[in-house]
Write an enzyme that holds these catalytic residues in place. Structure first.
Site, PDB file in Angstrom:
ATOM      1  N   GLU A 170      -0.480   1.250  15.766  1.00 47.07           N
ATOM      2  CA  GLU A 170       0.540   0.604  15.744  1.00 47.07           C
ATOM      3  C   GLU A 170       1.751   1.266  16.332  1.00 47.07           C
ATOM      4  O   GLU A 170       2.261   2.446  15.948  1.00 47.07           O
ATOM      5  CB  GLU A 170       0.768   0.453  14.376  1.00 47.07           C
ATOM      6  CG  GLU A 170       1.547  -1.072  14.177  1.00 47.07           C
ATOM      7  CD  GLU A 170       1.963  -1.518  12.792  1.00 47.07           C
ATOM      8  OE1 GLU A 170       2.911  -1.831  12.363  1.00 47.07           O
ATOM      9  OE2 GLU A 170       0.997  -1.126  12.018  1.00 47.07           O
ATOM     10  N   ARG A 211     -10.375   9.133   5.853  1.00 45.40           N
ATOM     11  CA  ARG A 211      -9.033   9.466   6.650  1.00 45.40           C
ATOM     12  C   ARG A 211      -8.848  11.007   6.343  1.00 45.40           C
ATOM     13  O   ARG A 211      -9.436  11.746   5.350  1.00 45.40           O
ATOM     14  CB  ARG A 211      -7.991   8.732   5.429  1.00 45.40           C
ATOM     15  CG  ARG A 211      -6.715   8.665   5.938  1.00 45.40           C
ATOM     16  CD  ARG A 211      -5.907   7.610   5.255  1.00 45.40           C
ATOM     17  NE  ARG A 211      -5.831   6.291   5.713  1.00 45.40           N
ATOM     18  CZ  ARG A 211      -4.749   6.293   6.529  1.00 45.40           C
ATOM     19  NH1 ARG A 211      -3.962   7.144   6.869  1.00 45.40           N
ATOM     20  NH2 ARG A 211      -4.717   5.020   7.301  1.00 45.40           N
ATOM     21  N   LYS A 239       3.674   7.536   8.432  1.00 39.27           N
ATOM     22  CA  LYS A 239       4.702   7.396   9.392  1.00 39.27           C
ATOM     23  C   LYS A 239       6.110   6.998   8.627  1.00 39.27           C
ATOM     24  O   LYS A 239       7.186   7.381   9.225  1.00 39.27           O
ATOM     25  CB  LYS A 239       4.315   6.339  10.243  1.00 39.27           C
ATOM     26  CG  LYS A 239       3.484   6.630  11.355  1.00 39.27           C
ATOM     27  CD  LYS A 239       3.525   5.589  12.290  1.00 39.27           C
ATOM     28  CE  LYS A 239       1.886   4.952  12.405  1.00 39.27           C
ATOM     29  NZ  LYS A 239       1.615   3.876  13.002  1.00 39.27           N
TER      30      LYS A 239
HETATM   31  P1  ATP Z   1       0.205   5.559   8.754  1.00 46.35           P
HETATM   32  O1  ATP Z   1      -0.241   5.156   7.562  1.00 46.35           O
HETATM   33  O2  ATP Z   1       0.638   7.154   8.930  1.00 46.35           O
HETATM   34  O3  ATP Z   1       1.332   4.811   9.244  1.00 46.35           O
HETATM   35  P2  ATP Z   1      -1.438   4.099  10.017  1.00 46.35           P
HETATM   36  O4  ATP Z   1      -2.876   4.097   9.813  1.00 46.35           O
HETATM   37  O5  ATP Z   1      -0.907   2.900   9.524  1.00 46.35           O
HETATM   38  O6  ATP Z   1      -0.999   5.657   9.662  1.00 46.35           O
HETATM   39  P3  ATP Z   1      -1.948   3.226  12.842  1.00 46.35           P
HETATM   40  O7  ATP Z   1      -1.087   3.515  13.813  1.00 46.35           O
HETATM   41  O8  ATP Z   1      -2.225   1.859  12.243  1.00 46.35           O
HETATM   42  O9  ATP Z   1      -1.320   4.084  11.634  1.00 46.35           O
HETATM   43  O10 ATP Z   1      -3.087   3.982  12.906  1.00 46.35           O
HETATM   44  C1  ATP Z   1      -3.945   4.059  14.274  1.00 46.35           C
HETATM   45  C2  ATP Z   1      -5.415   4.541  13.819  1.00 46.35           C
HETATM   46  O11 ATP Z   1      -5.306   5.850  13.598  1.00 46.35           O
HETATM   47  C3  ATP Z   1      -5.926   3.699  12.856  1.00 46.35           C
HETATM   48  O12 ATP Z   1      -7.333   3.320  13.411  1.00 46.35           O
HETATM   49  C4  ATP Z   1      -6.021   4.550  11.690  1.00 46.35           C
HETATM   50  O13 ATP Z   1      -7.246   4.231  10.863  1.00 46.35           O
HETATM   51  C5  ATP Z   1      -6.066   5.762  12.093  1.00 46.35           C
HETATM   52  N1  ATP Z   1      -5.458   6.893  11.278  1.00 46.35           N
HETATM   53  C6  ATP Z   1      -4.227   6.972  10.886  1.00 46.35           C
HETATM   54  N2  ATP Z   1      -3.972   7.918   9.808  1.00 46.35           N
HETATM   55  C7  ATP Z   1      -5.175   8.489   9.933  1.00 46.35           C
HETATM   56  C8  ATP Z   1      -5.748   9.638   9.317  1.00 46.35           C
HETATM   57  N3  ATP Z   1      -4.956  10.385   8.466  1.00 46.35           N
HETATM   58  N4  ATP Z   1      -7.119   9.844   9.188  1.00 46.35           N
HETATM   59  C9  ATP Z   1      -7.918   9.345  10.190  1.00 46.35           C
HETATM   60  N5  ATP Z   1      -7.206   8.282  10.915  1.00 46.35           N
HETATM   61  C10 ATP Z   1      -6.291   7.876  11.053  1.00 46.35           C
HETATM   62 MG    MG Z   2      -1.106   0.913  10.397  1.00 40.81          MG
END
Ligand code: ATP
Ligand code: MG
Length: 577
Positions: free
Chosen positions: A38, A281, A291
């Site tokens: 995102e 994760r 984020k």
């Molecule tokens: P955050 O909680 O930090 O905002 P998010 O999952 O909302 O992270 P996205 O931009 O939606 O962030 O994530 C893009 C991809 O990265 C998704 O497929 C998500 O599963 C993966 N991802 C994000 N954080 C992790 C993590 N700590 N370990 C593994 N994969 C991750």
């Molecule tokens: Mg997300």
């Protein structure tokens, strides 16, 4: 050079599933993955896990990995984030197949939703958000059917089209899947598919005033892009039945009318029926990775920005001097599993040391100088000495280091009253000056504050390289730079941003802001050998005996050298108690 973990990647359950699928000829033997961020912030180390996995699986199987910006939420995307995400993925060493936005598929999502309505599998609900929550039930109680659940297909189609046309106010109507309000899995209790939001979208402008929900948009996007293996984190395990339900009902591969609008703008790919696979994760100690929290650190000016070298963002790690190889090695070594765990930050630091030990050239620098003068060399004496750039790898070549009778040495390398076991310079004692010979300390001078300002030494002429006494043993060897030739440099000594393992844990009214390490940045003026000053930005070196450093990506120039400490030579945290 490849390390063990990259030559012989260890097996994990996702590699096994993909290998089995290829062997069975599923998806025509193809492997297509995607990384779907995102664009509402910079990528962090956790994202790197997903990037290494998705791009890695595709590459190992001769497949493709697409980069998809998940921009189904209007008005959140910032072009700075879109650019930084692409830079970070490339810097990590990966290239994507297609570059897409989920908003490219808005028309497909809409057609899919109409199809569900026509199949009697979706309805327009007039309940508001609060009522819907009430009707949804709980983990222990089934939900109740909405009074609008049994509208006719014609009425639903008409209302849904009017939702699209903008006839209704935000929140007044929702398109919902018609599944089962008594399902044990709450995600299946008639989840929302579309909601009304009269908000301008950064890519589609005012074309839409209804926007699809994540669970619907995500699986359809995967199918549209021909994804074979949709890898996501464990929290989506309970959403998988819904993921599969949507795709089963829509059957994109055999319904060309759904994806046909993409042909006109060259966005059409062979649709698939993807398989969602969840993995744990990545969590890392001594840092925060959501984020939202990273954004707060930036907005509250607790760090200098997303790219602050103490941030766990990819661009922060890059500016700190971490290598893409070290980050890839780290996630390869951690592996992929379904078990949530917290990884010690020390493991990452170990990976960067391991990578730089072989990849970084050596140079000399003195960070906390005291003057060492050699009284038996004439003033103005200069020599050029040659040093190997790497102790174990001749391919790094050699360099010239100027030497003279006035040197900077590190304050740590001298002790007026030696502690037990101290083998470097002490009054009356001898030490080897690296590459020069053996110096004896004859006299110690102090400044007005009583601090040692100069040590006067005699250099044993017989101990110089090539002389008979060159191999004479002394216990300590220290490095130096010639004051005449050394260049002043700004040295940024970075350390961990937080000084507790779990800054995310909120207790006793404390939050992660209260756990910031006050010593996470110390700036000193040091002296570096002339050759170090002329390195290009982002060159990584070991300042011998001090640690690994990088010429700052933005601030370093030969006129004004600036080095960031990447990491110390040894782990100093595991012993701090
Ligand atoms: P955050 O909680 O930090 O905002 P998010 O999952 O909302 O992270 P996205 O931009 O939606 O962030 O994530 C893009 C991809 O990265 C998704 O497929 C998500 O599963 C993966 N991802 C994000 N954080 C992790 C993590 N700590 N370990 C593994 N994969 C991750
Ligand atoms: Mg997300």
């Amino acid at each position: 050079m490849a390390t063990d973990a990259t030559v012989n990647p260890p097996q994990h359950f996702i590699r096994q599933i993909v290998a089995a699928d290829r062997q069975a000829g599923r998806h025509g033997g193809r492997v297509v993955t995607r990384f779907p961020p995102e664009p509402n912030g910079y990528l962090h180390l956790g994202h790197a896990k997903s990037i290494c996995l998705n791009f890695g699986i595709a590459a190992e199987n001769g497949g493709t990995c697409h980069l998809r910006f998940d921009d189904t939420n209007p008005a959140r995307e910032d072009p700075e984030f879109v650019r930084s995400i692409q830079d970070d993925v490339r810097w990590l060493g990966f290239s994507w197949g297609a570059l897409r936005h989920a908003s490219d598929y808005f028309e497909v999502f809409y057609r899919g939703a109409e199809k569900l309505v026509r199949m009697g599998l979706a309805y327009v609900d007039d309940l508001d958000a609060e009522q819907m929550r009430e009707y949804r039930g709980t983990l222990t109680e089934p939900g109740r059917n909405s009074p609008f659940r049994d509208r006719s297909i014609e009425e639903n189609l008409d209302l849904f089209r009017r939702m699209r046309a903008g006839e209704f106010a935000d929140g007044t109507r929702t398109l919902r899947a018609r599944i089962d309000m008594a399902a044990g899995n709450i995600n299946l209790r008639d989840p929302a598919i579309y909601r009304i939001r009269k908000v301008r979208h950064q890519n589609t402008g005012d074309a839409w005033c209804i926007y699809p929900m994540y669970d619907y948009a995500h699986c359809v996007s995967d199918a549209v892009e021909g994804i074979t293996h949709s890898l996501c984190t464990l929290e989506f395990e309970d959403h998988r039945p819904l993921y599969d339900w949507f795709l089963r009902q829509l059957d994109l591969p055999s319904d060309p009318s759904l994806t046909e609008p993409l042909r006109a703008n060259g966005l059409w790919l062979q649709p698939s029926t993807p398989q969602q696979i969840e993995f744990a994760r990545g969590n890392i100690s001594y840092t925060v990775m959501s984020k939202r929290k990273l954004l707060a650190l930036v907005n509250e000016k607790l760090v200098s920005g997303w790219e602050d070298p103490r941030m766990p963002t990819i661009s922060g790690l890059r500016r700190r001097g971490y290598t893409p190889e070290a980050i890839r090695l780290f996630w390869e070594r951690i592996g992929i599993s379904k078990q949530n765990s917290v990884i010690d930050l020390g493991v990452l630091e170990g990976c960067v040391r391991e990578d730089l030990e072989r990849a970084a050239a050596r140079r000399f620098a003195v960070l906390d100088p005291i003057l060492l003068t050699i009284s038996n060399l004439p003033a103005g004496h200069t020599e050029t000495l040659h040093f190997p750039n790497h102790p174990k790898d001749a391919r790094f070549g050699t360099r010239d280091v100027p030497f003279g009778p006035r040197l900077w040495i590190d304050r740590d390398d001298f002790m007026e009253v030696p502690a037990k076991g101290f083998h470097r310079l002490v009054p009356g004692g001898e030490v080897r000056l690296r590459g020069v010979g053996i110096a004896r300390c004859d006299e110690v001078l102090k400044d007005a504050d009583g601090r040692v300002s100069e040590v006067r030494c005699t250099l044993d002429p017989d101990s110089r390289p090539g002389m008979a006494g060159a191999d004479r043993k002394v216990k300590g060897t220290i490095h130096w730079v010639s004051t005449e030739h050394a260049r002043a440099a700004e040295i940024r000594l970075y350390d961990r941003l937080f000084d507790v393992p779990d800054p995310d844990e909120e207790s006793g009214g404390k939050t992660y802001r209260d756990y910031l390490n006050p010593d996470s940045l110390r700036v000193v003026r040091g002296w570096v050998e002339p050759d170090a000053a002329s390195l290009p930005p982002e060159a990584r070196i070991q300042f011998e005996r001090l640690g690994y450093f990088v010429a700052d990506r933005h601030d370093h120039s030969p006129q004004r050298p600036v080095f960031n400490r990447i990491t110390t030579l040894r782990d100093t945290w595991s012993t701090r108690g």
